[in-house]
Design a protein around this motif. Structure first.
Motif: not given
Length: 323
Positions: A129-130, A133, A148, A152, A197, A200
């Protein structure tokens, strides 16, 4: 199996090119087509092997990235239609057998137009993941995804890629979450989108992801499958993380047009196997595991033919339809 034992087993299974009497040898540089953009796992493996395999053949290996089309179809089609003389090789991932299940109009026959030359190792896939986050493990990832849902962006290396297969299996394991699959022209661009970014998360083979994980530009959440990866001992497996249904790995292989002479195929098989043997410790550090049981062409061909329907069944169970 340790890298040292794998190398020994592979050495015993593969005759040295130098001992082959009257073996075919290339008389000009050998073009190795990688059907994805630079920076992805397939490209990383190809470039790691290029110098050593070239030394075995006595010729330069020229890596050509031919990205485009679902599952790298543009590059694969170019090889399928190339002169079957041993001087053009397709170095592909398991996307080679995934494509027929995800692409409604295939421009070639995976089994009918290609000969399987050499298995070039298997590699676990990892979800990253980024790093900005608020996600540190699978529990926090799933909570964030549910909070979310519908917002996503899930980066993929393109329709029919090994990353796509792993991503679809992951999506099927969390059916209560809506995620937008954003297709890129390879694993490199998909990972770059996560780092920047612009997406995600993504799933990527360790061979290309591990440098970004170690460098801190992305955060690893879990390795697909039941066990941890030796090169990422602190990252839990999917099973440990409560997501046993997410089980996917990638593999790499070398292929040539089916009418390529058997003597050229044998020489290429020996050269790639020797390259894998020599580089086994380095490949192991990248998360790529040499598979000596598939060293022969016959064994690799049987592996490919078995994986094709296996992948199709996995995707059917996940409810994925060809596009």
């Amino acid at each position: 199996m340790t890298a040292r034992r794998a190398a020994l087993a592979l050495a015993l299974a593969t005759p040295a090119i130098a001992r082959a009497q009257g073996a075919w040898r290339p008389d000009r540089p050998v073009r190795v087509v990688v059907p994805f953009a630079p920076g992805g796992a397939t490209d990383v493996v190809a470039r790691a092997l290029a110098e050593t395999v070239g030394a075995q053949l006595g010729q330069t290996i020229v890596i050509e990235n031919r990205a485009g089309g679902a599952a790298g179809l543009i590059g694969s089609e170019a090889v399928a239609k190339s002169a079957p003389d041993g001087h053009t090789v397709l170095l592909h991932s398991n996307a080679h057998v995934i494509a027929p299940s995800l692409v409604s109009r295939m421009p070639f026959d995976v089994l009918g137009d290609f000969a399987s030359v050499a298995h070039l190792g298997r590699v676990p896939q990892v979800l990253v993941v980024n790093n900005r986050l608020p996600i540190t493990d699978m529990a926090s990832l799933l909570a964030w995804l549910r909070a979310n849902s519908g917002k996503v962006d899930f980066a993929s290396a393109g329709i029919g890629s090994g990353n796509h297969l792993a991503s679809e299996i992951f999506r099927a394991a969390v059916p209560d979450v809506q995620m937008e699959m954003v297709q890129f022209r390879g694993g490199g661009p998909a990972m770059a989108a996560v780092i920047a970014g612009n997406a995600h998360m993504c799933i990527d083979p360790l061979a290309s992801a591990i440098g970004h994980i170690r460098g801190g530009s992305v955060r690893a959440i879990a390795v697909a499958g039941p066990t941890r990866a030796a090169v990422l001992p602190d990252v839990p497996s999917a099973s440990e993380s409560g997501l046993a249904a997410w089980n996917a790995e990638a593999w790499f292989g070398a292929f040539v047009p089916v009418r390529t002479p058997a003597s050229a195929q044998a020489t290429l098989n020996a050269a790639f196997n020797a390259g894998m043997q020599r580089l086994a410790p380095r490949l192991s550090e990248m998360g790529v595991e040499v598979q000596p049981q598939y060293a022969s062409q016959a064994a690799f061909d049987a592996f490919v033919r078995a994986d094709l329907p296996r992948v199709a069944a996995v995707l059917r169970r996940a409810g994925v339809q060809p596009e």
